[in-house]
Design a protein around this motif. Structure first.
Motif, short mmCIF file in Angstrom:
data_model
loop_
_atom_site.label_atom_id
_atom_site.label_comp_id
_atom_site.label_asym_id
_atom_site.label_seq_id
_atom_site.Cartn_x
_atom_site.Cartn_y
_atom_site.Cartn_z
N UNK A 185 -4.27 -47.41 -22.53
CA UNK A 185 -5.07 -47.24 -21.31
C UNK A 185 -6.52 -47.66 -21.57
N UNK A 186 -7.03 -47.34 -22.76
CA UNK A 186 -8.39 -47.73 -23.12
C UNK A 186 -8.52 -49.24 -23.13
N UNK A 187 -7.55 -49.92 -23.74
CA UNK A 187 -7.62 -51.38 -23.84
C UNK A 187 -7.47 -52.04 -22.46
N UNK A 188 -6.67 -51.42 -21.59
CA UNK A 188 -6.57 -51.94 -20.22
C UNK A 188 -7.90 -51.79 -19.49
N UNK A 189 -8.54 -50.64 -19.66
CA UNK A 189 -9.85 -50.44 -19.04
C UNK A 189 -10.86 -51.45 -19.57
N UNK A 190 -10.80 -51.72 -20.87
CA UNK A 190 -11.71 -52.69 -21.49
C UNK A 190 -11.51 -54.08 -20.90
N UNK A 191 -10.25 -54.46 -20.67
CA UNK A 191 -9.96 -55.80 -20.15
C UNK A 191 -10.37 -55.93 -18.69
N UNK A 192 -10.31 -54.83 -17.93
CA UNK A 192 -10.58 -54.88 -16.50
C UNK A 192 -12.06 -54.74 -16.15
N UNK A 199 -15.11 -46.21 -33.47
CA UNK A 199 -15.74 -46.37 -32.17
C UNK A 199 -15.17 -45.34 -31.20
N UNK A 200 -15.99 -44.92 -30.26
CA UNK A 200 -15.52 -44.00 -29.23
C UNK A 200 -14.83 -44.80 -28.12
N UNK A 201 -14.12 -44.08 -27.29
CA UNK A 201 -13.45 -44.71 -26.15
C UNK A 201 -14.47 -45.42 -25.26
N UNK A 202 -15.60 -44.77 -24.99
CA UNK A 202 -16.63 -45.38 -24.14
C UNK A 202 -17.14 -46.68 -24.77
N UNK A 203 -17.35 -46.68 -26.07
CA UNK A 203 -17.85 -47.88 -26.74
C UNK A 203 -16.82 -49.02 -26.68
N UNK A 232 -11.35 -40.54 -18.43
CA UNK A 232 -12.76 -40.17 -18.53
C UNK A 232 -12.97 -38.97 -19.44
N UNK A 233 -11.96 -38.09 -19.55
CA UNK A 233 -12.10 -36.92 -20.42
C UNK A 233 -11.99 -37.30 -21.90
N UNK A 234 -11.60 -38.54 -22.18
CA UNK A 234 -11.47 -39.01 -23.57
C UNK A 234 -12.67 -39.84 -24.01
N UNK A 235 -13.67 -39.98 -23.15
CA UNK A 235 -14.75 -40.96 -23.36
C UNK A 235 -15.43 -40.83 -24.72
N UNK A 236 -15.62 -39.62 -25.22
CA UNK A 236 -16.36 -39.42 -26.45
C UNK A 236 -15.45 -39.25 -27.68
N UNK A 237 -14.16 -39.36 -27.47
CA UNK A 237 -13.24 -39.27 -28.61
C UNK A 237 -13.20 -40.59 -29.37
N UNK A 238 -12.93 -40.53 -30.67
CA UNK A 238 -12.72 -41.74 -31.44
C UNK A 238 -11.39 -42.36 -31.04
N UNK A 239 -11.38 -43.68 -30.95
CA UNK A 239 -10.19 -44.38 -30.48
C UNK A 239 -8.98 -44.10 -31.37
N UNK A 240 -9.23 -43.91 -32.68
CA UNK A 240 -8.13 -43.65 -33.61
C UNK A 240 -7.51 -42.28 -33.46
#
Length: 266
Positions: free
Chosen positions: A153-160, A98-102, A136-144
């Protein structure tokens, strides 16, 4: 001013016990978290901190006893979009495709709406959360593909993203640089003081826990210590979403860096 009942139970544990492979992890645990409490959970390795959080969010079932969320047994609870949960970083499968945005957008899904249509408003919430956490510059990168700190940071954004009523955090700043840690603690203290939100956080940072929640635990059970601070006076912000304070904090940090840079050049 919002009409807030600060005596409402958000989490209730009644004689909760749990064992793993015949080893007792929790026995007869009783504790309640009321609306607008900030609970800091401290315990040694093997004390069952993560196990307790996983029971609260319904990922594990207690051997005996009852856990209630917003007055309802966990087994009957349906309003999962009211809860933001950041698990430990090491519980994540880095090969998850999954991407960061997803991943951030998935914070808008409830357990009953796994395939909801993403609206323009949802996309705006996602952009705000990405910007707030400076990813935001990582939005299209794969989370792995990300470093441990970036993933957190991604998981914090997801929770918020969903503006939760209850935010559950399991070692949320592990692997994050000190500047981001400082900013994160500033943000959650701000949210606790100015917004109708309840926090339950596991942390290894005793200094941070005690500096905000006090030197003495409110309760102890086995190897667990529960530190607590209640925010009585709701001072409403003009903005009522979670991410605005993160965005303001990021702007403050950027301003401070500019000042330092100018000072170095003078």
């Amino acid at each position: 001013m919002q009409n807030i009942n600060c005596h409402q139970d958000i989490i209730t544990l009644e004689d909760v016990s749990f064992s793993y492979q015949s080893q007792t992890v929790h026995k007869g645990l009783n504790f309640s978290v009321k609306e607008r409490d900030f609970i800091g959970l401290i315990g040694s390795n093997g004390a069952g901190k993560t196990t307790l959080l996983r029971m609260i969010v319904g990922l594990l079932k207690p051997e005996s006893g009852t856990i209630r969320l917003f007055g309802q047994p966990v087994s009957q609870f349906k309003d999962w979009d009211r809860i933001g949960y950041v698990p430990q970083k090491n519980s994540f499968n880095p090969l998850f495709p999954a991407t960061v945005r997803e991943v951030v957008l998935s914070g808008l899904y409830s357990r009953n709406k796994l395939f909801r249509k993403i609206t323009k408003a949802d996309q705006k919430k996602c952009e705000d959360a990405l910007h707030a956490m400076n990813i935001e510059d990582l939005a299209m990168k794969r989370i792995g593909e990300l470093s441990g700190g970036q993933q957190q940071r991604v998981f914090l954004a997801r929770a918020l993203i969903n503006n939760p009523s209850l935010l559950i955090l399991d070692e949320p700043t592990v692997g994050i640089d000190s500047e981001t840690q400082e900013g994160f603690f500033h943000m959650i203290k701000h949210m606790h003081q100015h917004h109708n939100i309840t926090f339950l956080m596991v942390s290894h940072d005793m200094e941070m826990i005690r500096s905000y929640l006090g030197q003495q635990p409110a309760a102890e059970s086995g190897k667990l210590k529960f530190y607590k601070k209640h925010s009585h006076d709701l001072q409403n912000c003009v903005e009522n979403d979670l991410t605005h304070s993160l965005k303001e904090l990021r702007q403050q940090m950027e301003s401070r860096r500019e000042v330092v840079t100018v000072g170095d050049l003078s």
